[in-house]
Design a protein around this motif. Structure first.
Motif, short mmCIF file in Angstrom:
data_model
loop_
_atom_site.label_atom_id
_atom_site.label_comp_id
_atom_site.label_asym_id
_atom_site.label_seq_id
_atom_site.Cartn_x
_atom_site.Cartn_y
_atom_site.Cartn_z
N GLY A 16 0.72 -1.35 0.01
CA GLY A 16 -0.12 -0.18 -0.09
C GLY A 16 0.77 1.39 0.01
N ALA A 17 0.17 2.34 0.38
CA ALA A 17 0.87 3.79 0.38
C ALA A 17 1.57 3.71 1.70
CB ALA A 17 -0.01 4.94 0.16
N LYS A 18 2.75 4.12 1.88
CA LYS A 18 3.46 4.26 3.14
C LYS A 18 3.38 5.76 3.46
CE LYS A 18 7.94 2.95 5.50
NZ LYS A 18 9.13 2.36 5.24
N ASN A 19 3.00 6.07 4.87
CA ASN A 19 3.24 7.23 5.31
C ASN A 19 4.39 7.21 6.28
OD1 ASN A 19 0.65 8.91 4.37
ND2 ASN A 19 0.17 6.87 4.88
N GLU A 20 5.33 8.31 6.30
CA GLU A 20 6.39 8.26 7.31
C GLU A 20 6.18 9.55 7.96
OE1 GLU A 20 9.74 8.12 4.81
OE2 GLU A 20 9.83 5.85 4.62
N ALA A 21 6.30 9.14 9.59
CA ALA A 21 5.94 10.66 10.10
C ALA A 21 7.28 10.70 11.36
CB ALA A 21 4.98 10.62 11.01
N ALA A 22 7.61 11.64 11.72
CA ALA A 22 8.97 11.64 12.51
C ALA A 22 9.10 13.23 13.11
CB ALA A 22 10.39 11.18 11.72
#
Length: 559
Positions: free
Chosen positions: A456-462
């Motif tokens: 799927g679509a990956k969401n990266e948060a940091a």
């Protein structure tokens, strides 16, 4: 006298943990500015006055049948003030802090003798279900049977087979109620001896959003039939006070934002940062129309944008035509960025929703995950003009931050206050995903697609040094309940068309490459693979502004 059903429990703990501790925010609540009925502890609904009770006595508990929690506990409210009456009992998981409440009610004034009283005792009770818990013995679930013209508000739970006293709860006159529906399946139990299952849900008003007048009581619903989305047996309350006196005045709104405004963290590798709308206009954004191939510069305040109407495709906004200017605007300007705030009633004016909108001039390409492989797209997912938001929900009884909604592309999630990360006092943290700017409560990688297959679509948060503090960098742009003219809505807010041109991607050629990365046992046809990814990966209509979104008036859309 009634017997108890026996149930299959997935696992039986040796002992239950002690009753969950009540949750409190990291810092004490401030003294709110004076005015009206906000945070006064009680709310008038017209014919009824209600207050929130959050002290409970444990009645019965049982293990979880689906393994998602240690179990569930059923409570009755305690310390009900004189003149107020219980409307039903409360249920929650025992692996989280004791956070809930139920409303108790009293009549506010006498009506003419021809009018029926607002509250009446039930005639009697019907036993819905009984169950044997490994540690708490038998529990009994009772539905109050209301007099004609009245509605029950919740269920009563006992640990004895005797029918409850009619004094235990009150039913409410039907014209003072609204229909409710189930949400959040809490518990499902199956009998050893029959195929009938017993289910417990939270409830909420059917009609929600800014104009909804339904008030959640905090009780639960249970039944032995599975199709219970709409409930006929119990109802919620209705706020007939058109003044919504418990809503905060403008000084209280500013105090709430100063107390709870989150710090928004952008990803350390984020290229496409937010800006103010004015910066976007000032740095070359153009408005186009169907009738002209040439775009027009937009006034600093957006006063020359077409106002009102609907999104009919007649107008759209785009980046500057000059390449250098175009690339500069894409990157945004975080120093100018501010949150645009819409304040509105929720759940019949017993809560306040503070929707905080962030604008990014550009949404970057998506990141696709196939198993352990991450693939950064070249174009798919890009679009001009990205509007994202998160929403603070505040209790109008106390002014306490109750939960936060995190918008994530086509949906989102509510997170209770005990599940938030706090950075300073009572200010939570919001993480904005790289390129897509979806909001998340914690850092990490979030998959939008099939978690089972890891596709799927990956969401990266940091966390990073790229931040916007919404408690200071904000502008209230709308609060309709305050009355016409109280808030000067900006010109650009009335622009109901698209903030970017429609883009259609040749995503098939890029998705084609993914097929070869899949192992044979999870090979999909191209059509089926497309269905795993968010629809915005295949084509982007320019997003409409905040006022054109369904949640401007309606409730937030959860997955």
């Amino acid at each position: 006298m009634f017997g108890c059903e026996c149930f299959w429990w997935n696992s039986v703990p040796e002992s239950y943990p002690s009753q969950p501790e009540p949750f409190s925010l990291p810092a004490p609540l401030p003294q709110w500015p004076q005015g009206d009925g906000f945070a006064s502890g009680r709310i008038s609904l017209g014919r009824l006055e209600v207050l929130k009770v959050s002290k409970f006595e444990r009645v019965w508990s049982c293990p979880s049948s689906h393994g998602k929690s240690q179990g569930f506990v059923f409570y009755k409210p305690l310390e009900i003030p004189d003149g107020f009456f219980c409307l039903g009992h409360y249920c929650q998981s025992n692996d989280q802090p004791l956070r809930g409440h139920v409303l108790v009610a009293r009549e506010t004034c006498s009506e003419p003798e021809l009018e029926s009283p607002a509250l009446k005792k039930p005639i009697n009770y019907s036993l819905i279900w009984s169950a044997d818990s490994p540690h708490d013995g038998c529990g009994y679930f009772w539905l109050p049977n209301p007099p004609l013209g009245y509605k029950a508000m919740g269920i009563v739970v006992t640990n004895k087979p005797d029918e409850p006293e009619v004094e235990e709860v009150r039913c409410v006159r039907a014209d003072l109620t609204e229909t409710c529906e189930t949400c959040d399946l809490l518990l499902s139990m199956s009998s050893k001896f029959s195929r009938i299952s017993f289910k417990v849900w939270n409830t909420r008003p059917c009609k929600r959003g800014m104009w909804g007048r339904g008030v959640s009581v905090g009780t639960f619903f249970c039944s032995t039939y599975s199709n219970s989305e709409k409930i006929a047996d119990i109802a919620c309350l209705k706020n007939l006070d058109s003044t919504l006196h418990a809503m905060p005045n403008i000084n209280q709104v500013h105090a709430l934002i100063n107390e709870y405004g989150p710090t928004v963290y952008f990803h350390p590798d984020e290229i496409y940062l937010p800006s103010s709308v004015q910066w976007f206009f000032k740095n070359g954004a153009l408005v186009y129309s169907r009738d002209s191939e040439k775009g027009k510069a937009i006034d600093y305040q957006g006063s020359n944008l077409p106002s009102g109407g609907t999104n009919d495709g007649a107008y759209w906004i785009d980046l500057p035509t000059n390449d250098d200017a175009r690339n500069n605007v894409k990157k945004g300007d975080i120093e100018s960025a501010e949150l645009y705030v819409h304040v509105k009633p929720a759940l019949g004016g017993t809560f306040t929703d503070i929707a905080m909108w962030v604008f990014c001039p550009f949404n970057g390409p998506g990141i696709l995950q196939v198993g352990l492989v991450n693939i950064e797209m070249n174009k798919i997912g890009e679009h001009v003009g990205d509007w994202e938001h998160f929403t603070l929900r505040v209790s109008n009884f106390t002014g306490e931050l109750w939960s936060v909604f995190f918008s994530q592309h086509s949906g989102g999630e509510w997170v209770d206050a005990f599940g938030l990360e706090f950075i300073e006092g009572n200010k939570p943290v919001v993480y904005s995903s790289r390129h897509g700017h979806a909001s998340f409560p914690h850092p990490g990688s979030y998959l939008q697609g099939s978690s089972t297959l890891g596709i799927g679509a990956k969401n990266e948060a940091a966390k990073s040094k790229l931040t916007v503090d919404s408690s200071t960098r904000y502008k209230v742009v709308a609060a309709e309940y305050l009355g016409e003219g109280e808030i000067a809505e900006p010109c650009w807010l009335q622009y109901m068309r698209e903030w970017g041109p429609t883009v259609v991607y040749d995503s098939r050629s890029e998705i084609d490459k993914l097929i070869d990365l899949l192992p044979v046992f999870v090979r999909f046809s191209l059509v089926n693979l497309f269905e795993l990814f968010p629809t915005e990966l295949y084509g982007e209509e320019g997003p409409i502004g905040p006022k054109g979104k369904a949640n401007w008036v309606g409730d937030e859309k959860c997955y």
